[in-house]
Enzyme design. Structure first.
Site, PDB file in Angstrom:
ATOM      1  N   GLU A 252      11.386   6.194   8.901  1.00 64.10           N
ATOM      2  CA  GLU A 252      11.111   6.345   7.484  1.00 64.10           C
ATOM      3  C   GLU A 252      10.194   7.564   7.365  1.00 64.10           C
ATOM      4  O   GLU A 252       9.160   7.625   8.034  1.00 64.10           O
ATOM      5  CB  GLU A 252      10.401   5.085   6.959  1.00 64.10           C
ATOM      6  CG  GLU A 252      10.259   5.099   5.464  1.00 64.10           C
ATOM      7  CD  GLU A 252       9.522   3.882   4.906  1.00 64.10           C
ATOM      8  OE1 GLU A 252       9.368   2.881   5.630  1.00 64.10           O
ATOM      9  OE2 GLU A 252       9.118   3.965   3.739  1.00 64.10           O
TER      10      GLU A 252
ATOM     11  N   ARG B  90       8.006  -3.883  20.621  1.00 65.24           N
ATOM     12  CA  ARG B  90       7.453  -2.580  20.299  1.00 65.24           C
ATOM     13  C   ARG B  90       6.397  -2.192  21.321  1.00 65.24           C
ATOM     14  O   ARG B  90       5.830  -3.035  22.013  1.00 65.24           O
ATOM     15  CB  ARG B  90       6.906  -2.530  18.875  1.00 65.24           C
ATOM     16  CG  ARG B  90       5.847  -3.542  18.546  1.00 65.24           C
ATOM     17  CD  ARG B  90       5.603  -3.609  17.040  1.00 65.24           C
ATOM     18  NE  ARG B  90       5.119  -2.354  16.496  1.00 65.24           N
ATOM     19  CZ  ARG B  90       5.681  -1.722  15.450  1.00 65.24           C
ATOM     20  NH1 ARG B  90       6.733  -2.221  14.864  1.00 65.24           N
ATOM     21  NH2 ARG B  90       5.168  -0.616  14.993  1.00 65.24           N
TER      22      ARG B  90
ATOM     23  N   LYS C 276       1.679   3.867  11.368  1.00 62.99           N
ATOM     24  CA  LYS C 276       1.601   5.062  10.534  1.00 62.99           C
ATOM     25  C   LYS C 276       0.594   4.885   9.400  1.00 62.99           C
ATOM     26  O   LYS C 276      -0.137   5.804   9.058  1.00 62.99           O
ATOM     27  CB  LYS C 276       2.984   5.357   9.930  1.00 62.99           C
ATOM     28  CG  LYS C 276       3.871   6.178  10.835  1.00 62.99           C
ATOM     29  CD  LYS C 276       5.167   6.542  10.143  1.00 62.99           C
ATOM     30  CE  LYS C 276       6.133   5.378  10.160  1.00 62.99           C
ATOM     31  NZ  LYS C 276       7.476   5.715   9.682  1.00 62.99           N
TER      32      LYS C 276
END
Ligand code: ATP
Ligand code: MG
Length: 553
Positions: A33, A257, A267
């Site tokens: 994204e 992850r 982020k």
């Protein structure tokens, strides 16, 4: 390579699919994204997606998951492309989920026509309140049984901008009592009168992640859609859309992850560090962003090696950041140019070396490599060595410089300490030594054996430079399970700036060169550097300083 590596679970899945003839070739995608810069967690995902396709002769798309108009920016798109390319991967196609808006809208109409989606006038609070809990069923919306015609009209009006933000949503009609909360009539579209970085003001309705992501995979005929574990509960919905829309059957697979000690991997939080000025920017060398570690001097090879060693897990875990640093050292040891830099100078005067004379001495750039190359270093009567490399009253087995003792100056001569010159307050001003002309490195006929070898620079030829020495940005190990504010754990010593004396060759340093400052660490030129103000970043120490600390404690 002789060692056979066993397959990770994703490789096993792909091999089985290919063997079974389910696909003739595979397609993966990396779907960021564009709302921030990529970090090392993304590198893991990139290596995995591109790595699988490379290994099995498939292809990987770079797809920007840009369905949220509010947080996304073109600046991020450009940086993401740059980062993926820097890591060493090339994508088959550069794609944007926003390019699928018309197609996704058609998909929504199809669901409405099949009686599988409806427009809901409830407020978001009402929708949340009727969702139920994992142990109790939700309640059907009063708008759930609208006719197909009414739904089509209302959805078209939503698209045409007839309603304000939040006034209506389009929901899938699945099952409000489903054991999987994600299946309880999830929202497909919401109204957002917002400007999009690519589609501008064309749309005022935007698809939700779940409705955009899987369908984008399917449009691109992605065979293996790899994502992180938090999407496990979304998989059922992912498959439901594919089944009801009767589109290409992409399959979702989840892996753990990457989490690393002392490192933030979000982020949103990294943006906070930037916005609040805790770091100088996204590319601050202390940041775990790819732009940060690149500026710090990490190499793409070492990051790929790290991702490879970490492997692919199905369960969340915490990787020690020292593994990454180990990989960086491994690579830099092979490729870095050796240079000499004195951080904390002590003046050495060679009493038997002629005043005004200087000579150029040859020193290896990168030892151990075939076809070793050399650079030249000026040597003269006045030199600098590290203060730490001299002791007036040394303990036993001190092999560095001390009164009456001999050491070798790397790539130069053996010197012997003759006299210590002090100021009136007792501080050492300089150390007078003799040098042994027959002991020149490469043509040593002196027959003298010494145990210590020191780095040095010629005082009159050395160039001043600034070095920026970095430590971990956070003092705590596990930021993921941290209670309270992560900003309370910033390491106040994460950046230390020093003035140093560098051998003149470093005045020609190029941005892509990597250096080992002998005995001091690995360094690279910082983009802030100017010809009259050299600045170097410490990439990593020569050894794991934290391991030593831990043992001491
Ligand atoms: P963040 O939480 O930092 O915002 P994200 O998952 O929201 O990350 P995306 O841009 O949506 O960021 O991620 C793109 C891809 O990278 C996704 O497939 C995501 O699963 C993967 N990814 C993100 N963080 C990690 C991580 N720490 N380890 C492995 N893969 C990751
Ligand atoms: Mg995300």
């Amino acid at each position: 390579m002789t060692e056979e590596k066993s397959l990770n679970f994703l490789e096993e899945i792909v091999e089985n699919d290919l063997k079974a003839g389910r696909y003739t070739s595979i397609t993966t995608r990396f779907p960021p994204e564009p709302n921030g810069y990529l970090h090392l967690g993304h590198a893991k995902s990139i290596c995995l997606n591109f790595g699988l396709a490379l290994k099995y002769g498939g292809k990987t798309n770079l797809r920007f998951d840009d369905t949220n108009p509010v947080t996304e920016e073109t600046e991020y798109v450009d940086n993401i492309k740059n980062d993926v390319a820097w890591l060493g991967f090339s994508w088959a196609n550069e794609l944007y989920a926003s390019d699928y808006f018309p197609q996704l809208y058609e998909f929504a109409l199809k669901l409405i026509r099949k009686g599988l989606a409806y427009v809901d006038d409830s407020t978001s609070e009402e929708i949340a309140a009727s969702k139920g809990t994992p142990t109790s069923p939700g309640k059907d919306s009063p708008y759930r049984n609208r006719s197909v015609e009414e739904n089509l009209t209302l959805f078209e009006q939503m698209k045409a901008g007839k309603f304000k933000d939040g006034e209506r949503v389009l929901r899938a009609k699945v099952d409000m009592a489903h054991t999987n909360m994600h299946m309880r009539d999830p929202i497909l579209y919401r109204i957002k009168h917002a400007h999009h970085h690519r589609t501008g003001d064309t749309w005022c309705i935007y698809p939700m992640y779940d409705f955009a992501h899987g369908q984008s995979d399917s449009i691109e005929q992605v065979t293996h859609s790899i994502c992180t574990l938090e999407f496990v509960p979304h998989r059922e919905l992912y498959n439901w859309f594919i089944e009801k829309l009767e589109i290409f059957p992409s399959r979702q697979y989840e892996f753990a992850r990457l989490n690393m000690t002392h490192t933030l991997m979000s982020k949103r939080k990294l943006l906070q560090l930037v916005n609040e000025g805790h770091v100088s920017g996204w590319d601050d060398p202390r940041m775990p962003t790819l732009s940060g570690v690149r500026r710090r001097g990490y190499t793409p090879e070492s990051i790929r090696d790290f991702c490879d060693r970490v492997g692919v897990a199905k369960r969340d875990n915490l990787i020690d950041i020292s593994l990454l640093e180990f990989c960086v050292r491994e690579h830099l040891n092979k490729v870095s140019l050796r240079r000499m830099v004195v951080f904390d100078p002590l003046k050495i005067v060679l009493i038997n070396y002629p005043e005004g004379k200087s000579e150029m001495l040859r020193s290896e750039n990168t030892p151990g490599e075939e076809g070793v190359t050399y650079r030249e270093m000026p040597f003269s009567r006045e030199l600098y060595i590290e203060k730490d490399d001299f002791m007036e009253n040394p303990p036993k087995k001190y092999f560095r410089l001390a009164p009456g003792q001999m050491v070798r100056l790397k790539s130069a001569y053996i010197i012997k300490c003759e006299e210590v010159v002090k100021g009136s307050d007792g501080t050492i001003l300089e150390v007078r030594c003799s040098y042994i002309p027959e002991s020149k490195s490469g043509s040593d006929t002196s027959g003298i054996q010494v145990k210590g070898t020191l780095h040095w620079v010629s005082a009159n030829h050395a160039v001043p430079a600034e070095v920026r020495i970095y430590d971990r940005l956070f003092t705590v190990e596990d930021l993921g399970t941290l209670e309270g504010d992560f900003r309370d754990h910033l390491n106040p010593q994460s950046l230390v700036i020093k003035r140093v004396y560098a051998e003149p060759e470093l005045g020609k340093a190029a941005p892509d060169e990597r250096f080992q400052f002998l005995r001091m660490g690995y360094y690279c030129l910082d983009p802030d550097s100017k010809p009259d103000k050299l600045i170097f970043n410490q990439t990593v120490t020569l050894r794991d300083m934290w391991a030593k600390e831990a043992k001491k404690g």
